[in-house]
Design a protein around this motif. Sequence first.
Motif: not given
Length: 493
Positions: A212-215, A268-269, A144-147
């Motif tokens: 990937f984006k990470e908090l 990225n978007s 599962f990945l989302k953008a």
Amino acid sequence: LCNYKKNKAKDGGVQMETGKGKCPFEPSQHYTAVMAVDKVLFVPTSNFLGTLFDISRATGLEQERIRTERSINWLSDPEFVSSAFIQQSADSNPTGDDDKIYFFFTEVAKEYDLYTKVKVPRVARVCKSDVGGMKTLQRRWTTFLKAQLVCEDKPSGQRYNILTDVFTMQHTQGDPSSTHFYGLFTSQEHEELSAVCVFSLSDINKVMDGPFKELKKTCENWINPEPIPTPRPGQCLNNALKAEGFESSLKLPDKVLTFVRDHPLMENSVTAAPLLVRKRIRYTKLAVTQAGSGEEPTRAVLHLGTDRGELHQVAVVGQNATLLREMSLFTAQEPVNNILLHKVELVHPSHIVWTSSNAEGCALYPNCEVCARARGLGCVWKEDASSDHTLCSYLFAQFSVINLSAVSLLTLSPPERCHPSPRELKVSMGLHLLLPCVQLSPRPCSWEHPPHRHTRQHHSNLEVTVTEETLGKYICTCQVHRHNYHQSFSQII
């Protein structure tokens, strides 16, 4: 409440399968579902209270029925609008990449540290052969990945952040990589504002293969995570992974599964500029037809339903959008809930209230010349099946507004040649004339005329000096979409 027909029971009756986990408890809830070629259903649903959401494989073998992790980092109060199953073709898939399922929705963004809830449109992807992890992510998606989808008009800075509908179209028949997704958007701040953006499958996959984006919990800032474990988290199984011993998602290392569990969002978007923007209009549903091949520019016709029961047809050629037709569908101003394109012979009466209409917006053009000018709108000059006359008609025969979702197109025969009646011009000797010829395509126009040297062609027009030998018939021929359109003149004194 839904039930699904499953198998014949031992007593000869029909054994039913419950609809729990396959359709929403509340009829007004946003819903979508898609079925793969092996009749396995992939569907997003929520619990009875509508507080927990997941995307699941809802049918098939019990041990393969997996779903998303119930975490706000995976799904945050989503509103689903569409889904698509993209099957890889053997010819265009030398790496043995797995088939994929895409889901389109709007959710509350967790990456923005703001007091108000910011909604963003998303696309999520899972892989068809995913069966979950062995220890980590048991019975959960490991792919599962989302953008974020960005539909933005950069000159004005207006961004459309509420996704209303998505229409999936394969631009080249038989080539899954040519798939494009036409998204219908509105704005969170301005509801009476609608826009259409188109996103390619290749652009979406490129973002899914990116960072990937990470908090980072120490300073609450989003950063790119490092390092990314091997094999890459979230990727689908292919020949290379199977050669390394990863024949199933059950064999993926825990560090890979832990990473994808904590990093479902891409950095990225997927961005696009609007094909169409309409103010003071709220579109509810979208369908798309396409025409054009070879040297002709590809043109799309958008069929847009409004919240007032209207249907708008808009032709898009390149960056240019032209409103072709507006029509009212219902006596009351009720919203259009769905648009179905279908072959005429597939129309059947139903208990569902619906209305159908011939897509004859092209009938507004009374002759071959103006019909040929409207070819970018999907108009063709062709014989009418019910009479001996030729008419200007839309390339696709019929559509209906109905609460179903399936698409098949009816392609008509190619247009005939235009043979307009000759126009007679009264002239006098020695007069200089410029006979007009409308060039309707990049292809050049040619003239037929009496054999003499008193003519000169200016682009598509013809300059003529009137003499005894220049009297006669003049015919200009212009090729439009591999067919000819004739314009003719004759002269008399």
